[in-house]
Enzyme design. Structure first.
Site, PDB file in Angstrom:
ATOM      1  N   ARG A  63     -57.500   0.607   4.146  1.00 20.24           N
ATOM      2  CA  ARG A  63     -58.339   0.075   3.066  1.00 20.24           C
ATOM      3  C   ARG A  63     -57.723  -1.207   2.539  1.00 20.24           C
ATOM      4  O   ARG A  63     -56.636  -1.186   1.960  1.00 20.24           O
ATOM      5  CB  ARG A  63     -58.483   1.100   1.939  1.00 20.24           C
ATOM      6  CG  ARG A  63     -59.249   2.346   2.340  1.00 20.24           C
ATOM      7  CD  ARG A  63     -59.427   3.287   1.179  1.00 20.24           C
ATOM      8  NE  ARG A  63     -58.152   3.785   0.666  1.00 20.24           N
ATOM      9  CZ  ARG A  63     -58.034   4.618  -0.358  1.00 20.24           C
ATOM     10  NH1 ARG A  63     -59.106   5.021  -1.012  1.00 20.24           N
ATOM     11  NH2 ARG A  63     -56.852   5.036  -0.749  1.00 20.24           N
ATOM     12  N   ASP A  65     -57.539  -4.560   0.059  1.00 19.71           N
ATOM     13  CA  ASP A  65     -57.823  -4.824  -1.346  1.00 19.71           C
ATOM     14  C   ASP A  65     -58.893  -5.892  -1.514  1.00 19.71           C
ATOM     15  O   ASP A  65     -59.267  -6.582  -0.559  1.00 19.71           O
ATOM     16  CB  ASP A  65     -56.547  -5.296  -2.069  1.00 19.71           C
ATOM     17  CG  ASP A  65     -55.474  -4.232  -2.099  1.00 19.71           C
ATOM     18  OD1 ASP A  65     -55.819  -3.038  -2.075  1.00 19.71           O
ATOM     19  OD2 ASP A  65     -54.288  -4.607  -2.153  1.00 19.71           O
ATOM     20  N   ARG A 210     -48.354  -8.213  -0.343  1.00 23.16           N
ATOM     21  CA  ARG A 210     -48.483  -9.326  -1.290  1.00 23.16           C
ATOM     22  C   ARG A 210     -47.253  -9.425  -2.187  1.00 23.16           C
ATOM     23  O   ARG A 210     -46.828 -10.526  -2.563  1.00 23.16           O
ATOM     24  CB  ARG A 210     -49.766  -9.160  -2.107  1.00 23.16           C
ATOM     25  CG  ARG A 210     -51.032  -9.332  -1.271  1.00 23.16           C
ATOM     26  CD  ARG A 210     -52.276  -8.910  -2.035  1.00 23.16           C
ATOM     27  NE  ARG A 210     -52.417  -9.656  -3.283  1.00 23.16           N
ATOM     28  CZ  ARG A 210     -53.284  -9.332  -4.232  1.00 23.16           C
ATOM     29  NH1 ARG A 210     -54.079  -8.271  -4.081  1.00 23.16           N
ATOM     30  NH2 ARG A 210     -53.367 -10.056  -5.328  1.00 23.16           N
TER      31      ARG A 210
END
Length: 307
Positions: A63, A65, A210
């Protein structure tokens, strides 16, 4: 898979299907279906349902973001009706927005599961390192106008390789039961103005890449020493971590499965990096117990609640 071939339009595909999906995540609020915002899953299920003439529920290898892109997101579903390869691809794509497309479809064994069966997942984070702000690449890179020392970033990133507690790099709201993940490699290379973090592991925590990119950028700018990443890793606390890099620079580029499923191989994305010439699944996976166990794991085993 070659770059050019003709889709079969006569043979109905039966049984479980796997698909390769590409999308620009700029306007999507992540992959997972949401009631209040556009999602990749929602758009795909609606388009596939139009082709099938019945509801479709799909599963994905990971999944992503909000704002994150993918060039090889692998999904699977059990179609309610049989359609040809061309019908699935052309039919679904004609009902999808321009920033989302199905690249290929392939029948797979009933024990194939895009999420539970993934042996590894690979991402690339791209910094555009130049003085002027990006124009053509603005939705697909993160702009950094300060000079980045890519070799220093690469040396610092080697502390991440192996199995570690990545608490310092997980989002505060991460719902994963364990912060432990196994990184197969983490490389940082410069290609002209592009500085690319190429990272592969068994799985990733929420915002993990990130957060790693933000910390490595601090090393690259000279604001932190090369030991900084190892120091953060040892602290095991997100409160001690660095900034979270923007979503626009992150690309999900590969999801790797056991060879017996024979999924199509294709050039690794994004196309900004096509000149590197690497294809999906080209690198050998580490020889370790975790991957060996996952190769033997069937879909039924994965869902079995017994210890």
């Amino acid at each position: 898979m070659t770059l050019y071939y003709h889709f079969d339009e006569t043979t109905p595909l039966t049984g479980r299907l796997a698909m390769g999906v590409e999308y620009d995540g700029t306007r999507f609020c992540g992959f997972q279906r949401l009631k209040h915002a556009p999602s990749v899953q929602g758009a795909l299920e609606e388009a596939l349902a139009r082709v099938a003439g019945a509801p479709v529920h799909l599963y994905a290898s990971g999944r992503t973001d909000s704002g994150v892109h993918a060039t090889r997101q692998v999904i699977h579903f059990d179609p309610p009706t049989a359609r040809s390869e061309k019908a699935w691809i052309f039919g679904a794509n004609s009902n999808l927005p321009r920033d989302l497309a199905i690249r290929w479809v392939k029948p797979v064994a009933d024990d194939f599961h895009s999420r539970l069966g993934a042996l590894a997942r690979r991402y690339r984070y791209i910094f555009l390192n130049q003085l002027s702000r990006p124009v053509m690449e603005r939705h697909n890179v993160t702009w950094c106008r300060d000079p980045l020392d890519a070799p220093a970033m690469h040396r610092a990133a080697q502390a991440l390789v192996g199995e570690h507690d990545f608490s310092s790099f997980r989002a505060a709201g991460c719902q994963s039961k364990s912060p432990w993940r196994q990184m197969h490699f983490c490389e940082v290379n410069r290609f002209g103005p592009l500085v690319v973090i190429d990272i592969q592991g068994n799985a990733f925590l929420h915002h993990m890449i990130r957060n790693i990119a933000g910390a490595l950028a601090s090393v690259g700018r000279g604001a932190r020493s090369e030991s900084y990443i190892k120091e953060l890793l040892d602290k095991r606390s997100r409160r001690e971590g660095d900034v979270t890099a923007p979503a626009c620079g992150l690309h999900f580029v590969d999801s790797i499965y056991d060879e017996r499923f024979e999924l199509p191989r294709e050039p690794l994305g994004p196309n900004l990096l096509a000149f590197t010439g690497e294809w999906s699944g080209e690198r050998a996976l580490p020889d370790n117990a975790r991957i060996a166990a996952r190769r033997k794991l069937s879909f039924a085993d994965a869902l079995d609640p017994r210890p």
